[in-house]
Scaffold this motif. Structure first.
Motif, PDB file in Angstrom:
ATOM      1  N   PRO A 115      32.265  23.235  47.852  1.00  0.00           N
ATOM      2  CA  PRO A 115      33.668  23.178  48.290  1.00  0.00           C
ATOM      3  C   PRO A 115      34.525  22.288  47.402  1.00  0.00           C
ATOM      4  O   PRO A 115      35.709  22.571  47.185  1.00  0.00           O
ATOM      5  CB  PRO A 115      33.577  22.615  49.719  1.00  0.00           C
ATOM      6  N   GLY A 116      33.947  21.222  46.860  1.00  0.00           N
ATOM      7  CA  GLY A 116      34.707  20.330  45.997  1.00  0.00           C
ATOM      8  C   GLY A 116      35.072  20.987  44.678  1.00  0.00           C
ATOM      9  O   GLY A 116      36.208  20.868  44.199  1.00  0.00           O
ATOM     10  N   MET A 117      34.112  21.682  44.083  1.00  0.00           N
ATOM     11  CA  MET A 117      34.378  22.402  42.835  1.00  0.00           C
ATOM     12  C   MET A 117      35.450  23.465  43.052  1.00  0.00           C
ATOM     13  O   MET A 117      36.369  23.627  42.241  1.00  0.00           O
ATOM     14  CB  MET A 117      33.079  23.046  42.334  1.00  0.00           C
ATOM     15  N   SER A 118      35.344  24.178  44.169  1.00  0.00           N
ATOM     16  CA  SER A 118      36.322  25.218  44.471  1.00  0.00           C
ATOM     17  C   SER A 118      37.722  24.627  44.608  1.00  0.00           C
ATOM     18  O   SER A 118      38.692  25.158  44.052  1.00  0.00           O
ATOM     19  CB  SER A 118      35.924  25.929  45.771  1.00  0.00           C
ATOM     20  N   LEU A 123      43.077  23.856  42.363  1.00  0.00           N
ATOM     21  CA  LEU A 123      44.263  23.027  42.151  1.00  0.00           C
ATOM     22  C   LEU A 123      44.586  22.835  40.673  1.00  0.00           C
ATOM     23  O   LEU A 123      45.719  23.046  40.240  1.00  0.00           O
ATOM     24  CB  LEU A 123      44.047  21.661  42.815  1.00  0.00           C
ATOM     25  N   SER A 124      43.581  22.439  39.903  1.00  0.00           N
ATOM     26  CA  SER A 124      43.860  22.041  38.519  1.00  0.00           C
ATOM     27  C   SER A 124      43.905  23.210  37.553  1.00  0.00           C
ATOM     28  O   SER A 124      44.763  23.264  36.661  1.00  0.00           O
ATOM     29  CB  SER A 124      42.808  21.034  38.041  1.00  0.00           C
ATOM     30  N   ASP A 125      43.009  24.173  37.710  1.00  0.00           N
ATOM     31  CA  ASP A 125      42.905  25.285  36.758  1.00  0.00           C
ATOM     32  C   ASP A 125      43.740  26.484  37.190  1.00  0.00           C
ATOM     33  O   ASP A 125      44.625  26.937  36.466  1.00  0.00           O
ATOM     34  CB  ASP A 125      41.445  25.694  36.597  1.00  0.00           C
ATOM     35  N   ARG A 126      43.500  26.989  38.380  1.00  0.00           N
ATOM     36  CA  ARG A 126      44.213  28.181  38.825  1.00  0.00           C
ATOM     37  C   ARG A 126      45.646  27.853  39.258  1.00  0.00           C
ATOM     38  O   ARG A 126      46.588  28.539  38.891  1.00  0.00           O
ATOM     39  CB  ARG A 126      43.454  28.854  39.977  1.00  0.00           C
ATOM     40  N   GLY A 127      45.803  26.788  40.032  1.00  0.00           N
ATOM     41  CA  GLY A 127      47.129  26.420  40.499  1.00  0.00           C
ATOM     42  C   GLY A 127      47.935  25.606  39.515  1.00  0.00           C
ATOM     43  O   GLY A 127      49.150  25.441  39.687  1.00  0.00           O
ATOM     44  N   GLU A 128      47.275  25.084  38.477  1.00  0.00           N
ATOM     45  CA  GLU A 128      47.937  24.297  37.428  1.00  0.00           C
ATOM     46  C   GLU A 128      48.823  23.199  38.013  1.00  0.00           C
ATOM     47  O   GLU A 128      49.973  23.014  37.632  1.00  0.00           O
ATOM     48  CB  GLU A 128      48.750  25.222  36.506  1.00  0.00           C
ATOM     49  N   LEU A 233      50.329  30.639  44.395  1.00  0.00           N
ATOM     50  CA  LEU A 233      49.501  30.804  45.593  1.00  0.00           C
ATOM     51  C   LEU A 233      48.090  31.184  45.155  1.00  0.00           C
ATOM     52  O   LEU A 233      47.889  32.233  44.550  1.00  0.00           O
ATOM     53  CB  LEU A 233      50.097  31.867  46.510  1.00  0.00           C
ATOM     54  N   VAL A 234      47.137  30.321  45.461  1.00  0.00           N
ATOM     55  CA  VAL A 234      45.748  30.540  45.038  1.00  0.00           C
ATOM     56  C   VAL A 234      44.917  30.918  46.256  1.00  0.00           C
ATOM     57  O   VAL A 234      44.717  30.104  47.168  1.00  0.00           O
ATOM     58  CB  VAL A 234      45.172  29.281  44.363  1.00  0.00           C
ATOM     59  N   GLU A 235      44.448  32.152  46.286  1.00  0.00           N
ATOM     60  CA  GLU A 235      43.616  32.642  47.391  1.00  0.00           C
ATOM     61  C   GLU A 235      42.170  32.240  47.130  1.00  0.00           C
ATOM     62  O   GLU A 235      41.576  32.610  46.126  1.00  0.00           O
ATOM     63  CB  GLU A 235      43.744  34.168  47.507  1.00  0.00           C
ATOM     64  N   VAL A 236      41.611  31.466  48.075  1.00  0.00           N
ATOM     65  CA  VAL A 236      40.246  30.951  47.926  1.00  0.00           C
ATOM     66  C   VAL A 236      39.322  31.520  48.992  1.00  0.00           C
ATOM     67  O   VAL A 236      38.133  31.712  48.760  1.00  0.00           O
ATOM     68  CB  VAL A 236      40.234  29.411  47.986  1.00  0.00           C
ATOM     69  N   GLY A 237      39.856  31.776  50.177  1.00  0.00           N
ATOM     70  CA  GLY A 237      39.039  32.286  51.276  1.00  0.00           C
ATOM     71  C   GLY A 237      39.827  33.241  52.146  1.00  0.00           C
ATOM     72  O   GLY A 237      41.030  33.443  51.957  1.00  0.00           O
ATOM     73  N   GLN A 238      39.157  33.829  53.131  1.00  0.00           N
ATOM     74  CA  GLN A 238      39.797  34.832  53.990  1.00  0.00           C
ATOM     75  C   GLN A 238      39.315  34.705  55.430  1.00  0.00           C
ATOM     76  O   GLN A 238      39.023  35.690  56.097  1.00  0.00           O
ATOM     77  CB  GLN A 238      39.526  36.235  53.447  1.00  0.00           C
ATOM     78  N   SER A 239      39.287  33.472  55.926  1.00  0.00           N
ATOM     79  CA  SER A 239      38.771  33.258  57.276  1.00  0.00           C
ATOM     80  C   SER A 239      39.688  33.827  58.356  1.00  0.00           C
ATOM     81  O   SER A 239      39.262  34.021  59.495  1.00  0.00           O
ATOM     82  CB  SER A 239      38.542  31.762  57.527  1.00  0.00           C
ATOM     83  N   ALA A 240      40.948  34.119  58.016  1.00  0.00           N
ATOM     84  CA  ALA A 240      41.871  34.682  59.003  1.00  0.00           C
ATOM     85  C   ALA A 240      42.136  36.166  58.774  1.00  0.00           C
ATOM     86  O   ALA A 240      42.891  36.783  59.529  1.00  0.00           O
ATOM     87  CB  ALA A 240      43.201  33.919  58.980  1.00  0.00           C
ATOM     88  N   VAL A 266      36.764  32.476  37.836  1.00  0.00           N
ATOM     89  CA  VAL A 266      36.579  31.260  37.036  1.00  0.00           C
ATOM     90  C   VAL A 266      35.229  31.341  36.348  1.00  0.00           C
ATOM     91  O   VAL A 266      34.204  31.543  37.005  1.00  0.00           O
ATOM     92  CB  VAL A 266      36.643  29.992  37.916  1.00  0.00           C
ATOM     93  N   PRO A 267      35.159  31.196  35.021  1.00  0.00           N
ATOM     94  CA  PRO A 267      33.884  31.282  34.299  1.00  0.00           C
ATOM     95  C   PRO A 267      32.918  30.176  34.721  1.00  0.00           C
ATOM     96  O   PRO A 267      33.333  29.059  35.057  1.00  0.00           O
ATOM     97  CB  PRO A 267      34.286  31.114  32.827  1.00  0.00           C
ATOM     98  N   LEU A 268      31.620  30.481  34.677  1.00  0.00           N
ATOM     99  CA  LEU A 268      30.609  29.510  35.072  1.00  0.00           C
ATOM    100  C   LEU A 268      30.643  28.256  34.207  1.00  0.00           C
ATOM    101  O   LEU A 268      30.400  27.146  34.698  1.00  0.00           O
ATOM    102  CB  LEU A 268      29.213  30.145  35.010  1.00  0.00           C
ATOM    103  N   ASP A 269      30.936  28.412  32.908  1.00  0.00           N
ATOM    104  CA  ASP A 269      30.951  27.222  32.052  1.00  0.00           C
ATOM    105  C   ASP A 269      32.068  26.269  32.467  1.00  0.00           C
ATOM    106  O   ASP A 269      31.913  25.038  32.395  1.00  0.00           O
ATOM    107  CB  ASP A 269      31.069  27.604  30.575  1.00  0.00           C
ATOM    108  N   LYS A 270      33.169  26.811  32.947  1.00  0.00           N
ATOM    109  CA  LYS A 270      34.262  25.954  33.410  1.00  0.00           C
ATOM    110  C   LYS A 270      33.881  25.269  34.720  1.00  0.00           C
ATOM    111  O   LYS A 270      34.225  24.099  34.951  1.00  0.00           O
ATOM    112  CB  LYS A 270      35.532  26.779  33.589  1.00  0.00           C
ATOM    113  N   ILE A 271      33.163  25.983  35.573  1.00  0.00           N
ATOM    114  CA  ILE A 271      32.691  25.393  36.827  1.00  0.00           C
ATOM    115  C   ILE A 271      31.771  24.216  36.542  1.00  0.00           C
ATOM    116  O   ILE A 271      31.924  23.118  37.103  1.00  0.00           O
ATOM    117  CB  ILE A 271      31.965  26.450  37.676  1.00  0.00           C
TER     118      ILE A 271
END
Length: 316
Positions: A115-118, A123-128, A233-240, A266-271
């Motif tokens: 969850p922390g990596m996500s 925030l930093s990469d996708r949402g800039e 707007l960064v979509e991460v989950g779909q619990s609703a 997101v590429p694995l190397d970036k993760i």
């Protein structure tokens, strides 16, 4: 070896014997100490995630903490199917192991990594996210949402807004505004619109579905032709909900970018490049997560247990 084994998609795994993994070229064998029960792990075990395979039996688990043959304590991931991380042993590519700092416990590292990596990359990469901006976290009551709040603050967000059904939980977090999603829709839309008028720069969305539709309505009502700015707007989950209705006029009335964040986006190397920063911050006490440690032998009874703001971590 003993392992958690899924025999039927959608049914809790059983603790039983499974074939030992045999490391291939450039793989290392890990003696597993802890593995987190993340929502994505349960979704894959149900066959409900886009990365899921229908082939059974298999061992669930995407990541974990353990020791290499040289005794080094590492975070690891990348096991080959049908093996996963919820077992006594796991074979993974050597490049997908990360040494852990001494200041973080096994269970904390296993709980915080996914969850922390996500949250960090969203925030930093996708949402800039740029220091001084406003962040709205949709679905901020769970583990990932709590970490997103902390990480947004670490990354310099000036204002953090939190939306969720449990307002009491949200009010106990380090946030500047709360949107209770248990209210009637008109009330939710009104509160969101008031914040939209003040400006929302980045949205981290763990909900999707109807709450996101209400947010988009609010963003459109916050239209200001003389003060255009981009909302990411960064979509991460779909619990609703797994889908939304998006009106064309919404896209025409606001400068909106919709992105996804997850495996494939997101590429694995970036993760893996991000994870050491996460572990260092956790070891320094800058990021915290509540953990519910459970012996792997109890996997069947603990599998569907509600987690809330705590992350279940299976231990060996």
């Amino acid at each position: 070896m003993k392992a958690s084994v899924v025999h039927t998609l959608g049914q809790p795994p059983r603790f039983e014997e499974f074939l030992d993994p045999e490391p291939q070229q450039e793989e290392v064998l890990i003696q597993v100490r802890a593995a987190g029960l993340h929502p994505v792990v349960r979704a894959i075990a149900k066959g409900a995630h886009y990365s899921a395979s229908k082939e059974v039996p298999f061992i669930p688990g995407l990541d974990g903490v353990g020791t290499r043959a040289d005794g080094a304590r590492v975070y690891f991931g990348g096991a080959r199917r049908p093996w996963g991380t919820m077992a006594e042993q796991c074979s993974v590519p050597s490049g997908m192991t990360i040494p852990l700092p001494d200041g973080i416990e096994d269970t904390k590292a296993a709980a915080i990594a996914n969850p922390g990596m996500s949250a960090w990359l969203s925030l930093s990469d996708r949402g800039e996210l740029v220091a001084g901006e406003t962040v709205l976290i949709m679905g901020a009551t769970g583990v990932a949402g709590h970490l997103a709040i902390q990480i947004a603050r670490q990354l310099g967000a000036k204002r953090i807004l939190a939306a969720g059904r449990n307002e009491d939980v949200l009010k106990g977090q380090d946030v500047d505004g709360v949107i209770g999603l248990s209210q009637p829709e008109d009330a939710i839309r009104e509160v969101l619109t008031s914040y939209a008028l003040e400006r929302i720069d980045v949205v981290i969305d763990y909900l999707w579905g109807r709450p996101t539709e209400l947010l988009l309505d609010a963003l459109a009502k916050g239209f200001k032709p003389s003060a255009t700015h981009t909302t990411r707007l960064v979509e991460v989950g779909q619990s609703a909900g797994s889908s939304i209705q998006l009106r064309g006029e919404t896209l025409r009335s606001i400068d909106l970018r919709i992105l996804g964040s997850g495996f494939g986006a997101v590429p694995l190397d970036k993760i893996f490049a991000t994870l050491p920063k996460l572990f260092d911050a956790a070891a320094a006490g800058l990021l915290t997560v509540e953990v519910d440690p459970v012996p792997l032998s109890e996997v069947e009874s603990a599998w569907e247990r509600p987690q809330g703001a705590r992350r279940t971590v299976f231990t060996l």
